[in-house]
Scaffold this active site. Structure first.
Site, short mmCIF file in Angstrom:
data_model
loop_
_atom_site.label_atom_id
_atom_site.label_comp_id
_atom_site.label_asym_id
_atom_site.label_seq_id
_atom_site.Cartn_x
_atom_site.Cartn_y
_atom_site.Cartn_z
N CYS A 266 0.94 -0.81 0.20
CA CYS A 266 -0.07 -0.12 -0.38
C CYS A 266 0.59 1.12 0.04
CB CYS A 266 -1.06 0.50 0.99
SG CYS A 266 -1.35 -1.82 2.38
N SER B 155 -13.95 -4.85 7.94
CA SER B 155 -13.38 -4.63 6.56
C SER B 155 -13.65 -3.60 5.52
CB SER B 155 -12.53 -5.08 5.69
OG SER B 155 -11.44 -5.04 4.88
N ASP C 1 -6.03 2.47 3.95
CA ASP C 1 -7.11 2.52 5.26
C ASP C 1 -6.85 3.16 6.01
OD1 ASP C 1 -7.91 0.44 3.77
OD2 ASP C 1 -8.22 -0.60 6.04
#
Length: 570
Positions: free
Chosen positions: A52, A473, A126
């Site tokens: 990420c 999630s 996130d």
């Protein structure tokens, strides 16, 4: 020469008394001219923990080129990230939500300590996206947000796959539907590049929010992280920040109540992560706007679900970008009356002005027009009732059955529930309850993807429901209700449940009830004892002492309502 008389950097760069500070800049090879220019913090969540974030340093370098071109002086710094895909399913997940606030705090402290005049924030995973935007709203210096980009889809046996498929094959393996060799085969190809998880999970949801709320350049969220063409958006972000300094256009001029409503509409329209309903109230807190889970849910209720994205749909973030990205989605929402077009953005133009010339492309298949939605109401639904007086939330994108009723099967932590699922020690028709996983009780409000994915992989996703005072999630699918409040640790009804209590969930009417009278709940409350956590010291202990309820964003400070000053005006 820039007039720094009203800029924070005057405190470290102007006048004879600031010679000691300037000596540090000379030590780094910074020229007199650069010292006289505005100072721009370029913050990224770069690390080598997961794909990420590994492209963020390259993009930060491009941002700095843009700042320098526009006669600013950039200073790059990094903050932490906790990557949920690695933290998932064990004690590490307690760090995830906590990291959002640590990111905001650390960016604030770096900016304050060094008196930077503006901020470009780059985030990939996130919680780092809302954390970075929360810092911008708190500091209220001119700011630009830049998403690091999504991962490319993997390919397995002729179909696109994401990490969601890997979590779900674990359930298939535990039920004998997949071999260990197949698990290994899939895990090697599911995540083929740099970038955040490719479905409409939390990272891509909040990336869409960054554009909808006006803090990111139009289309900047669309391109995958490996594409070096993303660097053009990074350089443009660097130039844009200098224009914002000149105009003195600040985040609180942009993020208004209407802008937050636009952001919530985009979460609903894309079938985004339930975490959006946690992060938008937290962002609102930073600017002193009351915008709770219930406000978000009202917007979800009236917004059509139109983007056919995983986990509820077919496509991934790369496909969304190729279909026209956020401008394409926002075009049809605006035309349908679901967005406020008069909200200001970092371009210096309104949402409506940014979308001038964007024509909805009827040939693409990812985004539907609002006249032909997947469902007429949003892909995420707010719930309230006797089991959740403070509210709860469920992602219904892709679900066919929106009602469920069954007896409770109670677990006091995720590990207990996952063990039961792994051993197939549960029954169709049950409502699995995972409690003491809220912001205080966890502490940290863990996500439950390992458990929900295992249930789905076993083919039981539509045969049981799951509720928790923790989170899910963005990759979770099935009848899974999170953010149940008040949480068990605060004596909420979820903490009073016993095996066999009948629970009813109705995502059509927005109700979640337990078949217990007020008298019975009051009687149980007399003997209720909260579960003691493992954390009597350290960051998680500190978090548990300060964190507020999920329906208000799980905030750790009073926000703008408690301010005595704004950093930008020191």
């Amino acid at each position: 020469m820039t007039d720094k008389s009203k800029l924070p950097s005057r405190h470290v760069s102007v006048g004879p008394s600031k010679a000691p500070q300037r000596s540090y800049y000379y030590a780094m090879g910074i020229s007199d001219e650069e010292i006289r220019q505005p100072f721009v913090g370029v913050a990224s969540c770069w690390n080598e923990a997961a794909p990420c974030n590994i492209a963020l340093m390259r993009q930060a370098a491009a941002v700095k080129r843009g700042v320098r071109e526009a006669k600013g002086t950039p200073f790059e710094f990094c903050t932490i990230t906790v990557t949920d895909g690695i933290a998932m399913g064990h004690e590490g997940m307690r760090s995830s939500l906590v990291s959002r606030d640590v990111i905001a705090d650390s960016v604030e402290l770096t900016m304050r300590g060094h008196c930077y005049d503006a901020l470009v924030g780059i985030a990939g995973c996130d919680k780092s996206l809302p954390g970075m935007m929360m810092a911008m709203l708190r500091l209220n210096v001119p700011s630009v947000f830049l998403y690091g980009g999504s991962i490319l889809p993997g390919c397995w046996r002729g179909k696109d796959v994401t990490v969601q498929d890997v979590f779900e094959i674990v359930g298939q393996y535990s039920s004998g539907k997949a071999s260990e060799a197949e698990v290994h085969e899939l895990e090697r190809v599911a995540c083929p590049s740099a970038g955040a998880c490719g479905g409409q999970y939390t990272a891509n949801t909040m990336a869409c929010v960054s554009e909808a709320i006006g803090l990111a350049l139009p289309l900047s969220s669309a391109l995958p992280a490996p594409y070096e063409s993303r660097d053009a958006y990074a350089e443009a972000s660097g130039r844009t920040i200098m224009a914002l300094i000149e105009k003195n256009l600040r985040p609180r001029d942009i993020v208004t109540r209407k802008a937050l409503e636009n952001a919530a509409a985009v979460v609903a329209a894309t079938g985004g992560s339930t975490n959006g309903a946690l992060h938008l109230p937290a962002m609102a807190n930073e600017v002193g706007i009351e915008f709770s889970l219930h406000d978000v849910a009202e917007i979800f209720k009236r917004t059509p679900y139109i983007a056919d994205l995983k986990p509820g749909g077919q496509y991934v973030a790369k496909d969304m970008g190729e279909a026209g990205g956020m401008p394409m989605l926002m075009r049809t929402l605006l035309d349908g009356g679901f967005l406020h077009g008069d909200c200001m953005t970092i371009t210096g133009k309104t949402i409506a002005e940014n979308l001038e010339g964007v024509v909805f492309d009827t040939s693409q298949k990812v985004i539907r027009p609002v006249t032909n939605p997947i469902t007429p109401t949003g892909g995420v639904v707010g719930l309230r009732g006797s089991l959740a007086p403070d509210g709860a939330i469920v992602k219904v994108a892709g679900m066919k059955n929106l009602k469920f009723s069954g007896p409770a099967r109670v677990f006091n932590c995720e590990e207990e529930a996952f063990k039961a699922v792994e051993e197939r020690n549960y029954k169709a028709g049950e409502v699995l309850v995972i409690r003491f996983e809220g912001p205080k009780g966890g502490p940290g409000m863990r996500e439950m993807l390992a458990t929900t994915a295992a249930i789905y992989g076993q083919g039981m996703g539509d045969k049981v429901a799951l509720i928790t005072d923790g989170r899910f999630s963005g990759a979770t699918r099935g009848f899974c209700v999170g953010h149940v409040g008040p949480e068990a640790a605060e004596g909420g009804p979820i903490g009073l449940l016993k095996d066999g209590d009948m629970i009813t969930i109705d995502a059509e009417t927005g109700v979640i009830d337990v078949a217990l009278s007020e008298a019975e709940l009051a009687e149980r409350r007399k003997s209720f004892k909260s579960k003691e956590t493992w954390y009597g010291a350290g960051a998680l202990y500190k978090y548990a002492q300060t964190v507020g309820p999920a329906w208000l964003g799980a905030c750790t400070h009073p926000g703008a309502k408690g301010e005595k000053h704004i950093y930008a005006d020191i």
